[in-house]
Design a protein around this motif. Sequence first.
Motif, PDB file in Angstrom:
ATOM      1  N   LYS A 211       0.846  -1.190   0.000  1.00 33.99           N
ATOM      2  CA  LYS A 211       0.000   0.000   0.000  1.00 33.99           C
ATOM      3  C   LYS A 211       0.889   1.250   0.000  1.00 33.99           C
ATOM      4  CE  LYS A 211      -4.045  -2.049   0.340  1.00 33.99           C
ATOM      5  NZ  LYS A 211      -5.041  -1.967  -0.745  1.00 33.99           N
ATOM      6  N   PRO A 212       0.395   2.351  -0.543  1.00 30.83           N
ATOM      7  CA  PRO A 212       1.214   3.574  -0.645  1.00 30.83           C
ATOM      8  C   PRO A 212       1.655   4.114   0.711  1.00 30.83           C
ATOM      9  CG  PRO A 212      -0.757   3.734  -2.005  1.00 30.83           C
ATOM     10  CD  PRO A 212      -0.934   2.523  -1.159  1.00 30.83           C
ATOM     11  N   ALA A 213       2.828   4.687   0.739  1.00 34.49           N
ATOM     12  CA  ALA A 213       3.328   5.319   1.962  1.00 34.49           C
ATOM     13  C   ALA A 213       2.383   6.429   2.406  1.00 34.49           C
ATOM     14  CB  ALA A 213       4.724   5.887   1.722  1.00 34.49           C
ATOM     15  N   GLY A 214       2.137   6.497   3.709  1.00 37.50           N
ATOM     16  CA  GLY A 214       1.294   7.551   4.257  1.00 37.50           C
ATOM     17  C   GLY A 214      -0.197   7.323   4.113  1.00 37.50           C
ATOM     18  N   LEU A 215      -0.602   6.185   3.553  1.00 37.38           N
ATOM     19  CA  LEU A 215      -2.027   5.908   3.356  1.00 37.38           C
ATOM     20  C   LEU A 215      -2.741   5.823   4.697  1.00 37.38           C
ATOM     21  CD1 LEU A 215      -4.350   5.117   1.389  1.00 37.38           C
ATOM     22  CD2 LEU A 215      -3.690   2.722   1.799  1.00 37.38           C
ATOM     23  N   CYS A 217      -6.334   4.842   6.845  1.00 39.82           N
ATOM     24  CA  CYS A 217      -7.433   3.876   6.759  1.00 39.82           C
ATOM     25  C   CYS A 217      -8.668   4.482   6.104  1.00 39.82           C
ATOM     26  CB  CYS A 217      -7.782   3.358   8.146  1.00 39.82           C
ATOM     27  SG  CYS A 217      -6.565   2.210   8.843  1.00 39.82           S
ATOM     28  N   VAL A 218      -8.963   5.734   6.428  1.00 37.34           N
ATOM     29  CA  VAL A 218     -10.176   6.357   5.891  1.00 37.34           C
ATOM     30  C   VAL A 218     -10.120   6.516   4.381  1.00 37.34           C
ATOM     31  CG1 VAL A 218     -10.759   7.564   8.022  1.00 37.34           C
ATOM     32  CG2 VAL A 218      -9.229   8.661   6.362  1.00 37.34           C
ATOM     33  N   ASP A 219      -8.915   6.485   3.802  1.00 38.54           N
ATOM     34  CA  ASP A 219      -8.761   6.675   2.363  1.00 38.54           C
ATOM     35  C   ASP A 219      -8.526   5.369   1.607  1.00 38.54           C
ATOM     36  OD1 ASP A 219      -8.915   9.487   2.683  1.00 38.54           O
ATOM     37  OD2 ASP A 219      -6.802   9.531   3.252  1.00 38.54           O
ATOM     38  N   CYS A 220      -8.507   4.255   2.317  1.00 43.92           N
ATOM     39  CA  CYS A 220      -8.193   2.973   1.697  1.00 43.92           C
ATOM     40  C   CYS A 220      -9.450   2.295   1.171  1.00 43.92           C
ATOM     41  CB  CYS A 220      -7.492   2.063   2.707  1.00 43.92           C
ATOM     42  SG  CYS A 220      -7.071   0.437   2.042  1.00 43.92           S
ATOM     43  N   GLU A 221      -9.371   1.737  -0.023  1.00 41.70           N
ATOM     44  CA  GLU A 221     -10.531   1.090  -0.639  1.00 41.70           C
ATOM     45  C   GLU A 221     -10.896  -0.229   0.038  1.00 41.70           C
ATOM     46  OE1 GLU A 221      -7.907  -1.105  -4.155  1.00 41.70           O
ATOM     47  OE2 GLU A 221      -9.236   0.568  -4.657  1.00 41.70           O
ATOM     48  N   GLU A 222     -10.010  -0.733   0.879  1.00 44.72           N
ATOM     49  CA  GLU A 222     -10.271  -1.991   1.579  1.00 44.72           C
ATOM     50  C   GLU A 222     -10.631  -1.771   3.046  1.00 44.72           C
ATOM     51  OE1 GLU A 222      -7.299  -5.056   0.916  1.00 44.72           O
ATOM     52  OE2 GLU A 222      -6.667  -4.059  -0.931  1.00 44.72           O
ATOM     53  N   ARG A 224     -13.323  -1.499   4.619  1.00 45.05           N
ATOM     54  CA  ARG A 224     -14.482  -2.201   5.164  1.00 45.05           C
ATOM     55  C   ARG A 224     -14.198  -3.672   5.448  1.00 45.05           C
ATOM     56  NH1 ARG A 224     -19.272   0.457   5.141  1.00 45.05           N
ATOM     57  NH2 ARG A 224     -19.325   2.466   4.038  1.00 45.05           N
ATOM     58  N   THR A 225     -13.124  -4.200   4.891  1.00 46.17           N
ATOM     59  CA  THR A 225     -12.808  -5.625   5.070  1.00 46.17           C
ATOM     60  C   THR A 225     -11.520  -5.859   5.842  1.00 46.17           C
ATOM     61  OG1 THR A 225     -11.687  -5.644   2.911  1.00 46.17           O
ATOM     62  CG2 THR A 225     -14.030  -6.279   2.964  1.00 46.17           C
ATOM     63  N   CYS A 226     -10.668  -4.861   5.903  1.00 45.73           N
ATOM     64  CA  CYS A 226      -9.378  -5.018   6.590  1.00 45.73           C
ATOM     65  C   CYS A 226      -9.587  -5.200   8.094  1.00 45.73           C
ATOM     66  CB  CYS A 226      -8.500  -3.794   6.330  1.00 45.73           C
ATOM     67  SG  CYS A 226      -6.919  -3.831   7.211  1.00 45.73           S
ATOM     68  N   LEU A 227      -8.953  -6.215   8.660  1.00 43.89           N
ATOM     69  CA  LEU A 227      -9.105  -6.507  10.087  1.00 43.89           C
ATOM     70  C   LEU A 227      -8.475  -5.444  10.985  1.00 43.89           C
ATOM     71  CD1 LEU A 227      -8.396 -10.353  10.059  1.00 43.89           C
ATOM     72  CD2 LEU A 227     -10.613  -9.212  10.301  1.00 43.89           C
ATOM     73  N   GLU A 228      -7.572  -4.641  10.441  1.00 46.42           N
ATOM     74  CA  GLU A 228      -6.901  -3.609  11.226  1.00 46.42           C
ATOM     75  C   GLU A 228      -7.458  -2.213  10.958  1.00 46.42           C
ATOM     76  OE1 GLU A 228      -4.804  -4.515  13.506  1.00 46.42           O
ATOM     77  OE2 GLU A 228      -4.698  -6.617  12.864  1.00 46.42           O
ATOM     78  N   SER A 229      -8.504  -2.123  10.157  1.00 45.92           N
ATOM     79  CA  SER A 229      -9.044  -0.818   9.777  1.00 45.92           C
ATOM     80  C   SER A 229      -9.592  -0.060  10.977  1.00 45.92           C
ATOM     81  CB  SER A 229     -10.161  -0.994   8.750  1.00 45.92           C
ATOM     82  OG  SER A 229     -10.796   0.251   8.477  1.00 45.92           O
ATOM     83  N   THR A 230      -9.271   1.235  11.028  1.00 45.10           N
ATOM     84  CA  THR A 230      -9.846   2.114  12.045  1.00 45.10           C
ATOM     85  C   THR A 230     -10.794   3.132  11.420  1.00 45.10           C
ATOM     86  OG1 THR A 230      -7.971   3.664  11.861  1.00 45.10           O
ATOM     87  CG2 THR A 230      -7.802   1.906  13.509  1.00 45.10           C
ATOM     88  N   CYS A 244      -2.366   3.059   7.507  1.00 48.13           N
ATOM     89  CA  CYS A 244      -2.429   1.682   7.035  1.00 48.13           C
ATOM     90  C   CYS A 244      -1.197   0.920   7.524  1.00 48.13           C
ATOM     91  CB  CYS A 244      -2.493   1.649   5.512  1.00 48.13           C
ATOM     92  SG  CYS A 244      -2.401  -0.012   4.810  1.00 48.13           S
ATOM     93  N   CYS A 245      -1.416  -0.251   8.123  1.00 50.59           N
ATOM     94  CA  CYS A 245      -0.286  -1.043   8.618  1.00 50.59           C
ATOM     95  C   CYS A 245       0.162  -2.092   7.600  1.00 50.59           C
ATOM     96  CB  CYS A 245      -0.622  -1.690   9.951  1.00 50.59           C
ATOM     97  SG  CYS A 245      -2.081  -2.713   9.950  1.00 50.59           S
ATOM     98  N   PHE A 246      -0.363  -2.005   6.384  1.00 48.56           N
ATOM     99  CA  PHE A 246       0.066  -2.891   5.301  1.00 48.56           C
ATOM    100  C   PHE A 246       0.651  -2.075   4.146  1.00 48.56           C
ATOM    101  CE2 PHE A 246      -3.472  -5.148   7.429  1.00 48.56           C
ATOM    102  CZ  PHE A 246      -2.747  -6.205   7.940  1.00 48.56           C
ATOM    103  N   ALA A 247       1.265  -0.952   4.518  1.00 49.18           N
ATOM    104  CA  ALA A 247       1.864  -0.056   3.538  1.00 49.18           C
ATOM    105  C   ALA A 247       3.377  -0.248   3.504  1.00 49.18           C
ATOM    106  CB  ALA A 247       1.520   1.395   3.881  1.00 49.18           C
TER     107      ALA A 247
END
Length: 381
Positions: A211-215, A217-222, A224-230, A244-247
């Motif tokens: 995932k892009p640097a600095g991404l 959670c509120v701007d990520c297309e995933e 709603r499904t990511c287990l770490e989403s805030t 995002c912790c997968f960036a």
Amino acid sequence: MRLGVIGYGERIRHMIGEIIKLHPAAHVAAIVDIRQDVIREERLRNGEDNVSYFASADEMLQSGKIDAVLIGTRCSLHTTMALKVMKKGLPLFMEKPVATTPEDLHLLKQGYEQTKSGVIVSFPLRLTSLVQLVKEIVDSGKLGTIEHVQAVNNVPYGNVYFQNWYRDEQETQGLFLQKATHDFDYINAVVGLRPTVVSAMVSKQIFKGDKPAGLKCVDCEENRTCLESTAFSDEATQKAWPYCCFAVDTGNEDSGSALVRYESGMHLSYSQNFFARRGAAARGARFLGYKGTVEFDFYTGIVKVFMHHTDRIETYELSASNDHFGGDKALAQNFIDMVTGGAPSLSTLDDGLMSAFMCLAAKRSSETGVFQSLDWSNKLV
């Protein structure tokens, strides 16, 4: 007691609160912080307007308006600020880790050897009721001499190290320094032995990705499904863990282990993990002697003693507390006693230096695959 604060962060605010509970005459007299305008407004809203604000630590230390200092800056500034305070000979409370580079570690050691300052390092775990009970049992001799230690820290809130400022590995210098520093310290305190050699290994298997640097959670297309989403958490959580912790820029290992040899020849095996969750949380240790073993866990508050040559098992259950099982209160009281009566530190800078040395050596070992000596002649370069 006029307190000067360098870095008015959350942890230091908590400790100041503990100090004032025990010693109501204590108050914050001076603050140095890059967010001083925000802090001033906040304190004014709370009716706290008797504080002097300074642009630099040097100005505050030269003002003559303080009796003691607390350092709560980002980790990379701990050494720099501590050296300034120690030159003035003022009592000092400083957050861990005490240093984040080998160079700072040796500078701080040299500065400490030349100061008259009393220094307390924020290591509450060594002063908790749990660890104090374990040390009492070990010191009683009923287990025999401790010949092996097995310790673990499975962190259920590990996302904090990948979703906020802790993800900056240049600042944290890895998670041995951020977490194991506490565990190494309380283990050192219990066994009462000098560590001599460390080796370590780390892994980053979960919190990585493309995932892009600095991404956020509120701007990520995933989101709603990511287990770490805030993205759909409350406002405070989104603010605390926005990234995002997968960036590509998450930084930090997500698990690590170390082996430490002590001067008697016994050794410690230690492992920490940052993607365990819920019931998998664990933090504690087993101390094994020939006659018996004592084990404990901070999350359960339970201490057990197993006698090896009889059927006897002793169980102690301590009440949970949100201040590190009384550790924060003990640190606060020790600081008050130091400032008002010159009492000795119960969590010294020597302790902080050794813990940081162990962590930096473990980091170096994980990078090189080489055992690292904990002799101070080893510069870890």
